[in-house]
Design a protein around this motif. Structure first.
Motif, PDB file in Angstrom:
ATOM      1  N   PRO A  53       0.802  -1.233   0.000  1.00  0.00           N
ATOM      2  CA  PRO A  53       0.000   0.000   0.000  1.00  0.00           C
ATOM      3  C   PRO A  53       0.831   1.277   0.000  1.00  0.00           C
ATOM      4  N   ALA A  54       1.933   1.299   0.745  1.00  0.00           N
ATOM      5  CA  ALA A  54       2.776   2.504   0.773  1.00  0.00           C
ATOM      6  C   ALA A  54       3.382   2.771  -0.597  1.00  0.00           C
ATOM      7  N   PHE A  55       3.738   1.736  -1.313  1.00  0.00           N
ATOM      8  CA  PHE A  55       4.271   1.904  -2.671  1.00  0.00           C
ATOM      9  C   PHE A  55       3.192   2.444  -3.602  1.00  0.00           C
ATOM     10  N   GLU A  56       1.997   1.917  -3.504  1.00  0.00           N
ATOM     11  CA  GLU A  56       0.911   2.362  -4.373  1.00  0.00           C
ATOM     12  C   GLU A  56       0.535   3.813  -4.090  1.00  0.00           C
ATOM     13  N   GLN A  57       0.647   4.241  -2.829  1.00  0.00           N
ATOM     14  CA  GLN A  57       0.363   5.634  -2.499  1.00  0.00           C
ATOM     15  C   GLN A  57       1.400   6.557  -3.140  1.00  0.00           C
ATOM     16  N   ARG A  58       2.652   6.111  -3.188  1.00  0.00           N
ATOM     17  CA  ARG A  58       3.701   6.910  -3.815  1.00  0.00           C
ATOM     18  C   ARG A  58       3.553   6.958  -5.334  1.00  0.00           C
ATOM     19  N   ASN A  59       2.944   5.943  -5.873  1.00  0.00           N
ATOM     20  CA  ASN A  59       2.850   5.798  -7.329  1.00  0.00           C
ATOM     21  C   ASN A  59       1.395   5.656  -7.741  1.00  0.00           C
ATOM     22  N   PRO A  60       0.643   6.746  -7.706  1.00  0.00           N
ATOM     23  CA  PRO A  60      -0.783   6.691  -8.041  1.00  0.00           C
ATOM     24  C   PRO A  60      -1.002   6.085  -9.430  1.00  0.00           C
ATOM     25  N   LYS A 323      10.602   0.332 -10.388  1.00  0.00           N
ATOM     26  CA  LYS A 323      10.269   1.207  -9.258  1.00  0.00           C
ATOM     27  C   LYS A 323       9.908   0.382  -8.027  1.00  0.00           C
ATOM     28  N   LEU A 324       9.191  -0.727  -8.233  1.00  0.00           N
ATOM     29  CA  LEU A 324       8.818  -1.583  -7.107  1.00  0.00           C
ATOM     30  C   LEU A 324      10.062  -2.246  -6.512  1.00  0.00           C
ATOM     31  N   ILE A 325      10.982  -2.674  -7.351  1.00  0.00           N
ATOM     32  CA  ILE A 325      12.235  -3.247  -6.847  1.00  0.00           C
ATOM     33  C   ILE A 325      13.004  -2.213  -6.028  1.00  0.00           C
ATOM     34  N   GLU A 326      13.095  -0.982  -6.542  1.00  0.00           N
ATOM     35  CA  GLU A 326      13.791   0.066  -5.796  1.00  0.00           C
ATOM     36  C   GLU A 326      13.130   0.309  -4.448  1.00  0.00           C
ATOM     37  N   TYR A 327      11.809   0.284  -4.423  1.00  0.00           N
ATOM     38  CA  TYR A 327      11.086   0.505  -3.165  1.00  0.00           C
ATOM     39  C   TYR A 327      11.366  -0.626  -2.172  1.00  0.00           C
ATOM     40  N   VAL A 333      12.442  -0.122   4.314  1.00  0.00           N
ATOM     41  CA  VAL A 333      11.508  -1.168   3.884  1.00  0.00           C
ATOM     42  C   VAL A 333      12.122  -2.543   4.142  1.00  0.00           C
ATOM     43  N   GLN A 334      13.409  -2.682   3.887  1.00  0.00           N
ATOM     44  CA  GLN A 334      14.092  -3.948   4.157  1.00  0.00           C
ATOM     45  C   GLN A 334      14.057  -4.277   5.657  1.00  0.00           C
ATOM     46  N   ALA A 335      14.247  -3.267   6.491  1.00  0.00           N
ATOM     47  CA  ALA A 335      14.197  -3.494   7.935  1.00  0.00           C
ATOM     48  C   ALA A 335      12.804  -3.926   8.374  1.00  0.00           C
ATOM     49  N   GLU A 336      11.771  -3.321   7.789  1.00  0.00           N
ATOM     50  CA  GLU A 336      10.406  -3.710   8.123  1.00  0.00           C
ATOM     51  C   GLU A 336      10.122  -5.133   7.635  1.00  0.00           C
ATOM     52  N   ARG A 347      20.237  -5.471   1.828  1.00  0.00           N
ATOM     53  CA  ARG A 347      20.799  -4.113   1.787  1.00  0.00           C
ATOM     54  C   ARG A 347      21.579  -3.866   3.084  1.00  0.00           C
ATOM     55  N   ILE A 348      22.871  -3.581   2.958  1.00  0.00           N
ATOM     56  CA  ILE A 348      23.726  -3.459   4.138  1.00  0.00           C
ATOM     57  C   ILE A 348      23.255  -2.349   5.064  1.00  0.00           C
ATOM     58  N   GLU A 349      22.767  -1.229   4.505  1.00  0.00           N
ATOM     59  CA  GLU A 349      22.325  -0.114   5.343  1.00  0.00           C
ATOM     60  C   GLU A 349      21.187  -0.504   6.288  1.00  0.00           C
ATOM     61  N   ALA A 350      20.396  -1.494   5.890  1.00  0.00           N
ATOM     62  CA  ALA A 350      19.269  -1.918   6.721  1.00  0.00           C
ATOM     63  C   ALA A 350      19.730  -2.547   8.034  1.00  0.00           C
TER      64      ALA A 350
END
Length: 428
Positions: A53-60, A323-327, A333-336, A347-350
């Motif tokens: 849902p958060a991705f879809e909100q960013r990408n109407p 775009k979905l892969i980037e998200y 997002v990886q941490a969640e 992703r190491i930053e996560a």
């Protein structure tokens, strides 16, 4: 879940290709161009929908339809979809499957997409994990979550044997196992699940410098002294009574660790949660994780496992899919995703998230992930891995010598690779 070793589907490339030709054009019914179909596997498929849902909100205007595919059916279902020209736009793929689907020309080359991305960089990923997705210098998948094997051990039992830290070398590993058995601290020093596992044997061989295959992955190389010596090392755990031979009798490894049936075993990140659930409070401070021992301190490697995100080469929605892969690759997002699944972030930053930074058991996985290598990147690897498991189990049972087992392994693997050699000879 580690894709390596868990899925041993056998693929006849010619049959699949011919089937794809026969069924071309019979793909899924037409759907809106705004809709992206995403196949995710197992628990990941159940949980990733919460992040959409958060991705879809960013990408109407972009709708993501997640379909959960069971792990035990995923490989076959992906092949069937490929053959019928109905692969989803985006799909989760075990990293040992990448060579197979790349050879079928089912995967989009992601190099151009990566070059244009402002958020994805190779340097943000564990090098060995990233490499599992690279074939002939081209990227075919973006690591989604990572997996490897480390040593789980009872600190109190090792301390009773005089080890205030886990073993770091093979010599120390044998020494602490021997002391644990001789002093009756536990029944065995270490447990290997030889009836359904091939990873420890392969790791020992890779640590010892074995290439497993030779001549551009056209032939088995299991009679090579480096592989044979590693198998002799593996055999010692059983012939010296340091590990149980009949591992099928150990129904619950966590109970076995609790009851001092053994002091150490090799496992993946899912065992962290299992230990936390199953170990009594009286033992919660007495188990820990550590990178695997190696023949020396410089060769403490393990296998690169996990799953990646791949784009179907025939998808007409690649911009939306990227775009979905980037998200899904964003550190937060990886941490969640780790929070809801327990899958370690690619992703190491996560790993800076408090969920992981404060997890003492995860630290060994991070260290080990900086020292992981891929299995041979060929479609036949899953079949080869099962042959390794079958024949090395005979070694542990004493029913076949190391020399005979490795010679038979070469013979069996050379038969598996016969078609690969034929295709190379007729490549023109």
């Amino acid at each position: 879940m580690n894709a390596s070793g868990l899925h041993n589907r056998k693929v006849n490339v010619f049959v699949v290709t011919l089937w794809g030709i026969a069924l071309a054009g019979s793909g899924c019914a037409s759907r809106p161009d705004s809709e992206v179909v995403f196949w995710a596997l197992g628990v990941e498929g159940e949980q990733v929908a919460k992040l959409i849902p958060a991705f879809e909100q960013r990408n109407p205007g972009v709708l993501v339809r997640v379909q959960m595919i069971p792990w035990n059916a995923a490989h076959e279902k992906l092949l069937t979809a490929y053959a019928s020209n109905s692969l989803p736009d985006l799909f989760q793929i075990g990293n040992t499957w990448v060579p197979e689907f790349q050879m079928l020309d089912a995967l989009e080359n992601l190099n151009p997409w990566l070059a244009r991305s402002s958020t994805l960089r190779e340097t943000s990923y564990f090098r060995g994990i990233w490499n599992t997705n690279v074939i002939d210098s081209s990227l075919y998948g973006v690591p989604w979550y990572v997996d490897t094997k480390v040593l789980f051990y009872r600190k109190d039992l090792l301390a009773a044997a005089g080890y205030l830290r886990p073993p770091e070398t093979w010599n120390e590993w044998f020494d602490v196992c021997r002391k644990i058995v001789d002093r009756r601290i536990a029944e065995y020093g270490v447990f290997f699940s030889t009836n359904n596992e091939w990873v420890p044997q392969v790791v020992l061989a890779l640590q010892n410098g074995s290439a497993l295959l030779k001549e551009n992955n056209m032939y088995g190389d299991f009679s090579d002294p480096r592989f044979r010596d590693a198998m002799h090392t593996f055999q010692r755990f059983f012939t010296e009574g340091l590990a149980p031979v009949k591992t099928a009798q150990v129904v619950n490894i966590y109970q076995g660790m609790k009851d001092r049936a053994f002091a150490m075993f090799i496992s993946g990140p899912w065992s962290i949660g299992e230990f936390q659930k199953r170990m009594p409070d009286s033992l919660k401070d007495f188990w820990m994780t550590a990178p695997l021992p190696g023949p020396d301190l410089d060769m403490r490697i393990s296998l690169a496992g996990g799953a990646s995100l791949a784009i179907s080469r025939t998808s007409s929605r690649k911009t939306k899919v990227w775009k979905l892969i980037e998200y899904l690759s964003e550190p937060d997002v990886q941490a969640e995703f780790y929070r809801v699944t327990g899958d370690l972030p690619a992703r190491i930053e996560a790993w800076n998230s408090p969920l992981l930074a404060n997890n003492r058991y995860a630290a060994a996985f991070f260290e080990q992930l900086t020292r992981v290598v891929a299995t041979p990147k060929i479609p036949e690897w899953e079949q080869i891995a099962q042959k390794v498991r079958e024949l090395t189990e005979l070694i542990t049972m004493g029913t076949m010598s190391v020399d005979n087992a490795t010679a038979e392994l070469d013979r069996a693997v050379n038969l598996i690779l016969e078609k690969r050699r034929w295709m190379a000879a007729h490549a023109h």
